[in-house]
Design a protein around this motif. Structure first.
Motif, PDB file in Angstrom:
ATOM      1  N   LYS A  34       0.832  -1.208   0.000  1.00 28.73           N
ATOM      2  CA  LYS A  34       0.000   0.000   0.000  1.00 28.73           C
ATOM      3  C   LYS A  34       0.868   1.260   0.000  1.00 28.73           C
ATOM      4  CE  LYS A  34      -3.814  -2.244   2.491  1.00 28.73           C
ATOM      5  NZ  LYS A  34      -4.560  -2.303   3.780  1.00 28.73           N
ATOM      6  N   LEU A  35       1.931   1.220   0.790  1.00 32.87           N
ATOM      7  CA  LEU A  35       2.811   2.380   0.883  1.00 32.87           C
ATOM      8  C   LEU A  35       3.524   2.630  -0.445  1.00 32.87           C
ATOM      9  CD1 LEU A  35       3.930   4.523   2.806  1.00 32.87           C
ATOM     10  CD2 LEU A  35       5.756   2.934   3.407  1.00 32.87           C
ATOM     11  N   GLU A  80       0.203  11.775   4.559  1.00 31.77           N
ATOM     12  CA  GLU A  80      -0.406  10.482   4.884  1.00 31.77           C
ATOM     13  C   GLU A  80       0.597   9.353   4.706  1.00 31.77           C
ATOM     14  OE1 GLU A  80      -3.755   7.299   3.255  1.00 31.77           O
ATOM     15  OE2 GLU A  80      -3.389   9.161   2.161  1.00 31.77           O
ATOM     16  N   GLY A  81       1.361   9.424   3.624  1.00 36.50           N
ATOM     17  CA  GLY A  81       2.351   8.391   3.367  1.00 36.50           C
ATOM     18  C   GLY A  81       3.424   8.346   4.440  1.00 36.50           C
ATOM     19  N   LEU A  82       3.867   9.512   4.907  1.00 36.60           N
ATOM     20  CA  LEU A  82       4.901   9.565   5.947  1.00 36.60           C
ATOM     21  C   LEU A  82       4.383   9.025   7.273  1.00 36.60           C
ATOM     22  CD1 LEU A  82       6.533  13.024   5.130  1.00 36.60           C
ATOM     23  CD2 LEU A  82       7.443  10.743   4.647  1.00 36.60           C
ATOM     24  N   VAL A  83       3.114   9.311   7.590  1.00 37.90           N
ATOM     25  CA  VAL A  83       2.528   8.769   8.814  1.00 37.90           C
ATOM     26  C   VAL A  83       2.450   7.246   8.734  1.00 37.90           C
ATOM     27  CG1 VAL A  83       0.415   8.625  10.190  1.00 37.90           C
ATOM     28  CG2 VAL A  83       1.240  10.859   9.408  1.00 37.90           C
ATOM     29  N   LYS A 124       4.370   4.278  11.084  1.00 32.88           N
ATOM     30  CA  LYS A 124       3.689   3.147  11.716  1.00 32.88           C
ATOM     31  C   LYS A 124       4.242   1.819  11.216  1.00 32.88           C
ATOM     32  CE  LYS A 124      -0.685   5.555  12.617  1.00 32.88           C
ATOM     33  NZ  LYS A 124      -2.140   5.598  12.309  1.00 32.88           N
ATOM     34  N   LEU A 125       4.539   1.758   9.891  1.00 34.82           N
ATOM     35  CA  LEU A 125       5.103   0.536   9.320  1.00 34.82           C
ATOM     36  C   LEU A 125       6.484   0.268   9.903  1.00 34.82           C
ATOM     37  CD1 LEU A 125       5.122  -1.793   7.274  1.00 34.82           C
ATOM     38  CD2 LEU A 125       6.026  -0.180   5.585  1.00 34.82           C
ATOM     39  N   LEU A 131      10.972   8.199  -1.201  1.00 36.42           N
ATOM     40  CA  LEU A 131      11.010   8.545   0.216  1.00 36.42           C
ATOM     41  C   LEU A 131      12.370   9.123   0.593  1.00 36.42           C
ATOM     42  CD1 LEU A 131       9.259   5.401   1.762  1.00 36.42           C
ATOM     43  CD2 LEU A 131       8.276   7.680   1.444  1.00 36.42           C
ATOM     44  N   PRO A 132      12.395  10.091   1.508  1.00 37.99           N
ATOM     45  CA  PRO A 132      13.677  10.633   1.965  1.00 37.99           C
ATOM     46  C   PRO A 132      14.529   9.541   2.612  1.00 37.99           C
ATOM     47  CG  PRO A 132      11.829  11.994   2.705  1.00 37.99           C
ATOM     48  CD  PRO A 132      11.241  10.739   2.145  1.00 37.99           C
ATOM     49  N   GLY A 133      15.817   9.526   2.278  1.00 43.20           N
ATOM     50  CA  GLY A 133      16.728   8.572   2.891  1.00 43.20           C
ATOM     51  C   GLY A 133      16.802   7.232   2.208  1.00 43.20           C
ATOM     52  N   VAL A 134      16.180   7.095   1.024  1.00 40.09           N
ATOM     53  CA  VAL A 134      16.212   5.819   0.303  1.00 40.09           C
ATOM     54  C   VAL A 134      17.126   5.982  -0.907  1.00 40.09           C
ATOM     55  CG1 VAL A 134      14.889   4.083  -0.960  1.00 40.09           C
ATOM     56  CG2 VAL A 134      13.926   5.144   1.088  1.00 40.09           C
ATOM     57  N   TYR A 135      18.299   5.356  -0.847  1.00 39.35           N
ATOM     58  CA  TYR A 135      19.268   5.419  -1.930  1.00 39.35           C
ATOM     59  C   TYR A 135      20.385   4.407  -1.651  1.00 39.35           C
ATOM     60  CZ  TYR A 135      20.391   9.046   1.583  1.00 39.35           C
ATOM     61  OH  TYR A 135      20.550   9.752   2.751  1.00 39.35           O
TER      62      TYR A 135
END
Length: 350
Positions: A173-174, A186-189, A193-194, A292-296
């Motif tokens: 879903k994300l 919404e995605g960051l929230v 949680k994930l 997403l921030p921090g994904v690399y």
């Protein structure tokens, strides 16, 4: 040389000699001697590499190895998840480690690793690891700097399959939100949680024996310049961190230290009690939305000085060989090949 240009150079040299006395020395107007501070022989550089597996991007880890060789560090440390793992076949486990070893042999400097949950997910894998590499936790000292390599799954924990299914569904879903909407509140929230659910699902453990080992090593090396702790899981983030980890943090509190971990495939940085706690993203692994921030894919370049470490975050795509010449698009992404039509349009102002 033109007379006007010569005059400007002479004026610059005269200005520099007055403005920075003792820094510039001139034998004549065509010679410049730069005096720099003598390099401290106790300074050194090392690289931190992140997870190779878990949504592995084939070929990326090998590319990162070649890029690290360009930089000539003293050595490399890895935060684990070195093989795909999660197998009950001893021959398959050894085949995966053979493949891993074939990659590491191309590195020009020593490679020091910790084990991740992919490396030791059951008793058989733990046995294979021990036979091939020895203890899953150990320490090293270089130029009076202590490196503690810990096993954050000691022993490895089983995962509730129903909880695993929930986490996987939420990941899907994300990813869809990131693909269709980009980064949203919404995605960051949902990501937070994930992260919490996934972290608690995997857990983490430190046995009494490993704690006693850490306690002894720290007691024997009280006067080191700095202490680096390397482990796979950032177990300090757990809702209820292992009791032995909390005791290790208590032992560390009176000395300068830095902690490196991986596992989560998102690069994060926090400070606790004025100390750096760094979670790596990946050096070959994947699985998280790249928006997403921090994904690399990245490494850390660490310079140990007589003060505190200087840590640079380097994207793997930003480390190029001397003959690797590329163009960059308007979004800052590198491209191979030449778009002649676009170049002509840019120069003609179209």
């Amino acid at each position: 040389m033109e007379k006007g240009k010569t005059m400007r150079i002479v004026i610059f040299y005269l200005f520099a000699s007055f403005a920075f006395p003792g820094f510039f020395s001139f034998a004549d107007v065509n010679y410049l001697e730069v005096k720099i501070q003598q390099e401290n022989p106790d300074n050194f550089h090392f690289v931190v590499m992140a997870d190779r597996t878990g949504g592995e991007q084939k070929g990326v880890f090998e590319q990162v190895i070649s890029k690290v060789n360009l930089m000539c560090p003293s050595f490399v440390v890895s935060v684990g998840d070195n093989i795909p793992g999660y197998t009950t076949d001893v021959n398959e486990a050894n085949r995966q480690w053979d493949e891993y070893d074939s990659f590491i042999k191309n590195l020009n400097v020593p490679f020091l690793k910790v084990c991740g949950n992919h490396d030791i997910s059951n008793e058989m894998q733990a046995d294979v690891y021990q036979k091939r590499f020895g203890s899953s936790y150990y320490y090293a000292i270089h130029k009076n700097v202590l490196f503690l390599f810990l096993n954050s799954d000691d022993p490895s924990a089983s995962i509730d399959p129903m909880l695993q299914k929930e986490v996987n569904e939420e990941k899907k879903k994300l990813k869809e939100i990131a693909r269709t909407q980009g980064v949203t509140p919404e995605g960051l929230v949902r990501l937070k949680k994930l992260d919490d659910k996934n972290r608690d699902m995997h857990g983490g453990k430190i046995t009494d024996a490993q704690f006693e080992f850490v306690s002894r090593v720290l007691a024997e090396h009280k006067d080191v310049r700095w202490t680096f702790v390397i482990m796979h899981k950032p177990i300090w983030k757990l809702t209820s961190p292992p009791a032995n980890w909390l005791k290790i943090e208590e032992l560390l509190k009176d000395r300068p230290f830095t902690i490196f971990a991986g596992h989560e495939h998102i690069h994060t940085y926090t400070q606790k009690n004025n100390r750096d706690y760094i979670v790596m993203c990946t050096s070959g692994a994947g699985g998280m939305p790249q928006s997403l921030p921090g994904v690399y894919q990245h490494i850390l370049w660490v310079t140990v000085t007589d003060k505190e470490p200087v840590i640079a975050n380097l994207l793997a795509d930003g480390i190029l060989e001397k003959a690797d010449i590329r163009s960059i698009d308007k979004d800052g992404n590198s491209k191979n090949g030449i778009d002649v039509k676009k170049i002509v349009e840019e120069f003609s102002g179209k």
